[in-house]
Design a protein around this motif. Structure first.
Motif, PDB file in Angstrom:
ATOM      1  N   LEU A 198      33.371 -37.347  11.877  1.00 52.59           N
ATOM      2  CA  LEU A 198      34.317 -36.295  11.526  1.00 52.59           C
ATOM      3  C   LEU A 198      33.910 -35.003  11.910  1.00 52.59           C
ATOM      4  O   LEU A 198      34.733 -34.210  12.415  1.00 52.59           O
ATOM      5  CB  LEU A 198      34.562 -36.568  10.024  1.00 52.59           C
ATOM      6  N   GLN A 199      32.572 -34.736  11.902  1.00 55.75           N
ATOM      7  CA  GLN A 199      32.071 -33.675  11.971  1.00 55.75           C
ATOM      8  C   GLN A 199      32.236 -33.335  13.735  1.00 55.75           C
ATOM      9  O   GLN A 199      32.333 -32.166  14.309  1.00 55.75           O
ATOM     10  CB  GLN A 199      30.642 -33.317  11.848  1.00 55.75           C
ATOM     11  N   ALA A 200      31.949 -34.445  14.620  1.00 53.45           N
ATOM     12  CA  ALA A 200      32.093 -34.039  15.901  1.00 53.45           C
ATOM     13  C   ALA A 200      33.582 -33.945  16.327  1.00 53.45           C
ATOM     14  O   ALA A 200      33.771 -33.079  17.231  1.00 53.45           O
ATOM     15  CB  ALA A 200      31.792 -35.366  16.597  1.00 53.45           C
ATOM     16  N   ILE A 201      34.397 -34.395  15.632  1.00 57.55           N
ATOM     17  CA  ILE A 201      36.057 -34.386  15.852  1.00 57.55           C
ATOM     18  C   ILE A 201      36.267 -32.703  15.500  1.00 57.55           C
ATOM     19  O   ILE A 201      36.949 -32.181  16.423  1.00 57.55           O
ATOM     20  CB  ILE A 201      36.684 -35.339  15.256  1.00 57.55           C
ATOM     21  N   LEU A 202      36.097 -32.510  14.456  1.00 60.30           N
ATOM     22  CA  LEU A 202      36.180 -31.066  13.958  1.00 60.30           C
ATOM     23  C   LEU A 202      35.804 -29.986  14.911  1.00 60.30           C
ATOM     24  O   LEU A 202      36.337 -28.814  15.253  1.00 60.30           O
ATOM     25  CB  LEU A 202      36.021 -30.713  12.422  1.00 60.30           C
TER      26      LEU A 202
ATOM     27  N   ILE B 154      43.759 -31.164  15.963  1.00 60.81           N
ATOM     28  CA  ILE B 154      44.246 -30.200  15.048  1.00 60.81           C
ATOM     29  C   ILE B 154      44.480 -30.698  13.712  1.00 60.81           C
ATOM     30  O   ILE B 154      44.263 -30.081  12.686  1.00 60.81           O
ATOM     31  CB  ILE B 154      45.159 -29.227  15.781  1.00 60.81           C
ATOM     32  N   ALA B 155      45.221 -31.968  13.664  1.00 58.18           N
ATOM     33  CA  ALA B 155      45.827 -32.358  12.609  1.00 58.18           C
ATOM     34  C   ALA B 155      44.585 -32.728  11.500  1.00 58.18           C
ATOM     35  O   ALA B 155      44.514 -32.452  10.275  1.00 58.18           O
ATOM     36  CB  ALA B 155      46.587 -33.699  12.759  1.00 58.18           C
ATOM     37  N   ILE B 156      43.546 -33.452  12.057  1.00 60.84           N
ATOM     38  CA  ILE B 156      42.250 -33.554  11.338  1.00 60.84           C
ATOM     39  C   ILE B 156      41.435 -32.419  10.799  1.00 60.84           C
ATOM     40  O   ILE B 156      40.912 -32.300   9.839  1.00 60.84           O
ATOM     41  CB  ILE B 156      41.315 -34.483  12.202  1.00 60.84           C
ATOM     42  N   LEU B 157      41.775 -31.284  11.692  1.00 59.65           N
ATOM     43  CA  LEU B 157      40.905 -30.092  11.479  1.00 59.65           C
ATOM     44  C   LEU B 157      41.803 -29.473  10.028  1.00 59.65           C
ATOM     45  O   LEU B 157      41.049 -29.037   9.421  1.00 59.65           O
ATOM     46  CB  LEU B 157      41.093 -29.068  12.785  1.00 59.65           C
ATOM     47  N   ILE B 158      42.925 -29.524   9.939  1.00 56.40           N
ATOM     48  CA  ILE B 158      43.714 -29.282   8.983  1.00 56.40           C
ATOM     49  C   ILE B 158      43.475 -30.024   7.618  1.00 56.40           C
ATOM     50  O   ILE B 158      43.559 -29.496   6.605  1.00 56.40           O
ATOM     51  CB  ILE B 158      45.152 -28.875   9.276  1.00 56.40           C
ATOM     52  N   GLU B 159      43.427 -31.001   7.864  1.00 55.60           N
ATOM     53  CA  GLU B 159      43.476 -32.118   6.598  1.00 55.60           C
ATOM     54  C   GLU B 159      42.325 -32.712   6.217  1.00 55.60           C
ATOM     55  O   GLU B 159      42.163 -33.060   4.824  1.00 55.60           O
ATOM     56  CB  GLU B 159      44.511 -33.384   7.094  1.00 55.60           C
ATOM     57  N   GLU B 160      41.294 -32.765   7.024  1.00 56.40           N
ATOM     58  CA  GLU B 160      40.067 -33.594   6.548  1.00 56.40           C
ATOM     59  C   GLU B 160      38.625 -32.571   6.357  1.00 56.40           C
ATOM     60  O   GLU B 160      37.712 -33.252   6.179  1.00 56.40           O
ATOM     61  CB  GLU B 160      39.682 -34.662   7.524  1.00 56.40           C
ATOM     62  N   THR B 161      38.855 -31.417   6.488  1.00 59.97           N
ATOM     63  CA  THR B 161      37.671 -30.609   6.359  1.00 59.97           C
ATOM     64  C   THR B 161      36.843 -30.645   4.975  1.00 59.97           C
ATOM     65  O   THR B 161      35.578 -30.845   5.084  1.00 59.97           O
ATOM     66  CB  THR B 161      38.113 -29.122   6.820  1.00 59.97           C
ATOM     67  N   ALA B 162      37.816 -31.040   4.029  1.00 62.29           N
ATOM     68  CA  ALA B 162      37.305 -31.076   2.733  1.00 62.29           C
ATOM     69  C   ALA B 162      36.348 -32.113   2.661  1.00 62.29           C
ATOM     70  O   ALA B 162      35.286 -32.282   1.704  1.00 62.29           O
ATOM     71  CB  ALA B 162      38.103 -31.178   1.604  1.00 62.29           C
ATOM     72  N   ASN B 163      36.223 -33.116   3.510  1.00 67.50           N
ATOM     73  CA  ASN B 163      35.511 -34.373   3.585  1.00 67.50           C
ATOM     74  C   ASN B 163      34.278 -34.280   4.207  1.00 67.50           C
ATOM     75  O   ASN B 163      33.296 -35.053   4.231  1.00 67.50           O
ATOM     76  CB  ASN B 163      36.149 -35.747   4.269  1.00 67.50           C
ATOM     77  N   LEU B 164      33.831 -33.158   4.842  1.00 67.49           N
ATOM     78  CA  LEU B 164      32.805 -32.889   5.542  1.00 67.49           C
ATOM     79  C   LEU B 164      31.657 -32.563   4.285  1.00 67.49           C
ATOM     80  O   LEU B 164      32.005 -31.968   3.197  1.00 67.49           O
ATOM     81  CB  LEU B 164      32.727 -31.684   6.208  1.00 67.49           C
ATOM     82  N   PRO B 165      30.387 -32.565   4.566  1.00 71.36           N
ATOM     83  CA  PRO B 165      29.318 -32.020   3.660  1.00 71.36           C
ATOM     84  C   PRO B 165      29.512 -30.700   3.561  1.00 71.36           C
ATOM     85  O   PRO B 165      29.947 -29.960   4.426  1.00 71.36           O
ATOM     86  CB  PRO B 165      28.053 -32.424   4.358  1.00 71.36           C
ATOM     87  N   GLU B 166      28.896 -29.998   2.565  1.00 71.61           N
ATOM     88  CA  GLU B 166      29.284 -28.661   2.163  1.00 71.61           C
ATOM     89  C   GLU B 166      28.794 -27.642   3.433  1.00 71.61           C
ATOM     90  O   GLU B 166      29.512 -26.653   3.708  1.00 71.61           O
ATOM     91  CB  GLU B 166      28.583 -28.064   0.917  1.00 71.61           C
TER      92      GLU B 166
END
Length: 401
Positions: free
Chosen positions: A275-279, A322-334
């Protein structure tokens, strides 16, 4: 020995009548308890995402036990469905009370509902993927009905407006009306209403939207990359977008990419790393597109149009992150969340600076514009890319100096 059976109340006498005993009142369940639960759930789902919200957390916020919550809703999925359906039905009930033929009255009703309830845009419906197919259809029908009311009012005022154009404008205005809850830029209530009213005027009076150029045949290629890392990222983007980060496993990603399970962890140590690599890829794509757009521009107006085009292209790209950037950032470590938010904020700063008007009004306008692009492409209106970009440029022009 005499046993005292009194309760401490003085004995009755002719001068002191007996004090009547009272039975403690039972605490009655509020009649609007279900509505309270739905309101809290909608706010938590909107802020944290479906998978980051628990039934216990919702119950605690409402002030009831989890058991009491389950008496109203059998599971979290059904609560999400009711939260989405209640949002659209509440808005439709308000629209039933206003003049349906006056687009400004309809739009103002949406704005006030959004500001009163901190209501996130109905169009930002990524959580609908967590519903059953039947419930998803119901939820989206409610959203379409809201936007249809806006489109119908526009057509009543502008008989020359084509149905396809009115659909685009209806979605655009609905997105703009609910945009304040989508970002952290704050303005006094009256100032926000005045700003959104100006954006409404721009959209309502927009001339016939540009038609898309004839589709050009796309060249086909027999070549593809051989990088397993790229294959894993591409598969993850598709799966995260379709099912959500929490519903996807590393084995799912490997299977979709055609990469053996034994090789997945050679490239990524965990799903969070994927996820971090995608964002990071998404943020870099946006920044590179912006830099190239500015490099080729010959005026402020041209630069704005190029930046809008760059962003829209990034959003509608088949392998867009971009959709992942909008929707999934909250799932990253702080820590990773913080760096991602900084990158996003810096990107928005570039848009605001480009307008030459670095005010809160300009920033809110930029954020409303980006939300509109996201929403219109999300509801499968990407085939009207030229129309979307034309509206975006017109809206941003209200803040140029």
């Amino acid at each position: 020995m005499t046993i005292d059976t009194s309760d401490g109340t003085p004995a009755a006498s002719p001068d002191r009548p007996a004090t009547p005993k009272t039975t403690p009142k039972k605490t009655l369940r509020p009649r609007n308890r279900k509505a309270q639960i739905i309101t809290v759930a909608r706010e938590q789902f909107g802020r944290s995402g479906y998978h980051n919200v628990s039934m216990e957390g919702i119950a605690s916020a409402v002030g009831i036990t989890a058991g009491a919550l389950y008496r109203h809703f059998p599971n979290k999925q059904e609560l999400l469905a009711q939260a989405m359906l209640d949002g659209s039905s509440s808005i439709l009930a308000i629209l039933d009370e206003v003049d349906r033929t006056d687009s400004k009255v309809v739009f103002t009703a949406l704005v006030r509902y959004g500001l009163d309830n901190n209501f996130r845009s109905l169009l930002f419906d990524q959580e609908a993927r967590n519903l059953t197919p039947e419930r998803r259809t119901e939820a989206r029908a409610g959203v379409r009905e809201v936007t249809s009311r806006v489109a119908a009012a526009l057509r009543h005022e502008r008989p020359d407006l084509s149905v396809p154009d009115s659909v685009v404008l209806g979605w655009a205005l609905t997105s703009i009306a609910f945009s304040p809850a989508r970002h952290r830029t704050t303005l006094p209530r009256k100032r926000f209403e005045a700003l959104l009213a100006r954006l409404f005027d721009v959209v309502r009076t927009a001339p016939a939207l540009p038609e898309e150029p004839a589709a050009q045949p796309q060249p086909t290629s027999n070549f593809s990359h051989t990088s397993r890392r790229e294959s894993l990222m591409g598969a993850a983007i598709t799966l995260f977008d379709q099912r959500g980060y929490r519903s996807v496993t590393m084995d799912d990603i490997g299977s979709a990419a055609g990469v053996p399970s034994s090789s997945i962890y050679t490239h990524f140590g965990s799903k969070a790393e994927v996820l971090q690599a995608i964002l990071a890829r998404g943020n870099e794509t946006l920044r590179l597109g912006l830099v190239q757009a500015l490099r080729n521009a010959d005026s402020r107006e041209d630069a704005i149009a190029r930046v809008v085009h760059s962003y829209t292209n990034s959003v509608i790209s088949p392998d867009s992150a971009i959709a992942i950037l909008i929707e999934e950032t909250a799932n990253l470590p702080e820590e990773a969340q913080a760096s991602t938010h900084i990158a996003q904020r810096e990107y928005i700063d570039e848009w605001v600076h480009l307008l030459g008007n670095e005010t809160a009004d300009a920033r809110a306008t930029v954020l409303a514009t980006i939300s509109m692009i996201n929403d219109l492409t999300r509801v499968r209106l990407e085939s009207r890319q030229c129309a979307i970009e034309d509206l975006a440029v017109r809206i941003l022009a209200t803040q140029t100096v």
